[in-house]
Design an enzyme around this catalytic site. Structure first.
Site, PDB file in Angstrom:
ATOM      1  N   HIS A 113     -49.945  26.019  59.784  1.00  0.00           N
ATOM      2  CA  HIS A 113     -48.486  25.957  59.608  1.00  0.00           C
ATOM      3  C   HIS A 113     -47.786  26.895  60.606  1.00  0.00           C
ATOM      4  CE1 HIS A 113     -44.619  26.026  57.330  1.00  0.00           C
ATOM      5  NE2 HIS A 113     -44.607  27.279  57.763  1.00  0.00           N
ATOM      6  N   GLU A 114     -48.297  28.114  60.722  1.00  0.00           N
ATOM      7  CA  GLU A 114     -47.689  29.061  61.673  1.00  0.00           C
ATOM      8  C   GLU A 114     -47.818  28.560  63.110  1.00  0.00           C
ATOM      9  OE1 GLU A 114     -45.833  31.574  60.777  1.00  0.00           O
ATOM     10  OE2 GLU A 114     -46.265  31.193  58.669  1.00  0.00           O
TER      11      GLU A 114
ATOM     12  N   HIS B  83     -45.110  26.148  63.921  1.00  0.00           N
ATOM     13  CA  HIS B  83     -43.844  26.761  64.368  1.00  0.00           C
ATOM     14  C   HIS B  83     -43.895  27.031  65.862  1.00  0.00           C
ATOM     15  CE1 HIS B  83     -41.764  27.215  60.666  1.00  0.00           C
ATOM     16  NE2 HIS B  83     -42.677  27.986  60.099  1.00  0.00           N
TER      17      HIS B  83
ATOM     18  N   GLU C  11     -39.493  24.268  58.730  1.00  0.00           N
ATOM     19  CA  GLU C  11     -40.606  24.429  57.787  1.00  0.00           C
ATOM     20  C   GLU C  11     -41.284  23.089  57.530  1.00  0.00           C
ATOM     21  OE1 GLU C  11     -41.865  27.229  57.032  1.00  0.00           O
ATOM     22  OE2 GLU C  11     -40.218  28.302  57.992  1.00  0.00           O
TER      23      GLU C  11
ATOM     24  N   ASP D 169     -45.115  22.196  58.401  1.00  0.00           N
ATOM     25  CA  ASP D 169     -46.027  21.643  57.386  1.00  0.00           C
ATOM     26  C   ASP D 169     -46.671  20.358  57.901  1.00  0.00           C
ATOM     27  OD1 ASP D 169     -45.638  23.636  55.543  1.00  0.00           O
ATOM     28  OD2 ASP D 169     -44.260  22.510  54.266  1.00  0.00           O
TER      29      ASP D 169
HETATM   30 ZN   LIG Z   1     -42.976  28.533  58.121  1.00  0.00          ZN
END
Ligand SMILES: [Zn+2]
Length: 416
Positions: free
Chosen positions: A277-278, A281, A355, A359
């Site tokens: 997930h990071e 980003h 976000e 995801d």
């Molecule tokens: Zn996040």
């Protein structure tokens, strides 16, 4: 013009204050109304006791936030129309001039604001966080953190503020462009030196130990074509039981940091999914977009300040009987939040969209089911409410409500 600006300021001030308080009251009511039962989609994974703990913690935090909003409001009025800045100006301008006067003014305002916020930050850490079992901070650590932050603030703030005041005075009509260039350069430098020079003043960073989690993380990084300057574990448990993972730095100075509290709670597969997930980003360029937006925003605000700085009504309308660069900076930073508050939902919406994108990236490059399990654990451990008020969420939530995130992950879950 002066009276009109005072009225405009008071109208924006009242509207912003009332909206912020109303949102907190809505959140308290909504969370309270859903306290009796775990939402159906989480019933198998979250106990009623956990759900009620999250509700009580959320309500406690909202009540503290209401006090903080009121303290801020009183302070803002006291500085402006209440004559606080006028008094400080009278005090310092009798003894100092030029940049020394400007530094004295700005540091006085910062000091008074910090002192006004101190009781609530003590209350929040040692009463609210402690009551719900999250506080790990000792009073001695609180004092040492505060001391280090103050010294660092003075050491970095003095030359930066002095340079800004000097540019404002010396660069003529386009000073705001010069200040922007300087400010942007300073921010880039801070992004670069923060992970290696500043963060270690507050926490210990150790290389991630060998093991299943590290093997999986390295495989994930290779799969995603990602290079970094190291994987670290941070002793977050020194201050709080809340867990997290983040990226810091940029270019070749990038680091991936896991809180020890996060590693202790998640399985290797869940850790891998959280890191994916990071990485999402990063890969979707959210971090760069954020930096670009920040630079564009500061250019717009400095330009605006350039338009206001010579307008007598800007000072007089806010209760200040004098005009100089330090007062202009202080007034601007004090009152801008009142006028830009209505934009809060836009920035929160933007953040929530990021976000969802992160995801989706994690679902494509790791396991969506593992991420959903990790999220439920993190919500549970952090006592984050599963039933936020929709309007409060629209304004303030940087992350989408748990139910929406998990529903999206379940749609993307690969059939095994
Ligand atoms: Zn996040």
């Amino acid at each position: 013009m002066t009276e009109n600006f005072t009225l405009l300021f008071l109208a924006a001030f009242t509207l912003t204050l009332a909206t912020r308080l109303w949102l907190k009251l809505r959140q308290i009511r909504h969370v309270g109304a859903h306290r009796a039962a775990v939402p159906a989609e989480f019933a198998a994974r979250i106990t009623l006791a956990s759900h009620q703990k999250a509700a009580d913690y959320t309500v406690d935090r909202c009540q503290t936030a209401i006090s903080a909003i009121l303290v801020d409001a009183v302070l803002l009025l006291a500085f402006t129309l209440g004559g606080g800045l006028a008094a400080l100006h009278g005090l310092w301008s009798a003894h100092l001039d030029g940049i020394a006067y400007g530094l004295a003014m700005i540091f006085s305002v910062l000091l008074i604001s910090a002192l006004a916020d101190l009781p609530l930050s003590l209350y929040s850490q040692f009463v609210v966080e402690a009551r719900h079992g999250f506080n790990r901070m000792t009073p001695a650590l609180f004092v040492s953190d505060l001391g280090k932050q103050t010294l660092l603030g003075i050491a970095i703030g003095t030359p930066v503020i002095a340079a800004v005041l000097w540019l404002m005075g010396a660069m003529g009509e386009y000073w705001w462009l010069w200040v922007w260039l300087f400010w942007s350069g300073f921010n880039l430098l801070m992004l670069f030196i923060y992970p290696t020079w500043i963060a270690p003043l507050f926490n210990k960073f150790e290389p991630l130990p060998e093991g299943d989690a590290k093997t999986r993380i390295e495989a994930l990084l290779a799969r995603c074509g990602f290079r970094s300057n190291g994987l670290f574990v941070m002793d977050g448990s020194k201050r709080s039981a809340h867990g997290n993972a983040y990226f810091t730095g940029f270019g070749d100075n990038k680091r991936i940091v896991f809180f020890d509290t996060l590693l202790a709670r998640l399985s290797p597969g869940e850790i891998e999914a959280v890191l994916a997930h990071e990485l999402g980003h990063f890969r979707k360029k959210h971090i760069v977009q954020r930096i670009v937006l920040m630079f564009a925003g500061s250019l717009a605000f400095l330009w605006l300040l350039g338009q206001l700085i010579d307008a007598p009504w800007f000072y007089a309308g806010l209760g200040v009987p004098a005009r100089d660069t330090a007062l202009a900076l202080i007034l601007f930073f004090l009152v801008v939040p009142v006028f830009v508050f209505p934009l809060t939902p836009l920035s929160s919406h933007w953040s929530r969209r990021h976000e969802f994108e992160a995801d989706a990236y994690a679902a494509a490059h790791a396991d969506a089911g593992e991420l959903a399990r990790a999220l439920v654990k993190l919500y549970d451990d952090n006592a984050a409410t599963l039933t936020p008020d929709p309007l409060h969420s629209l304004f303030h939530d940087s992350h989408p409500p748990a139910a929406q995130r998990i529903a999206q992950l379940q749609r993307q879950e690969q059939p095994a």
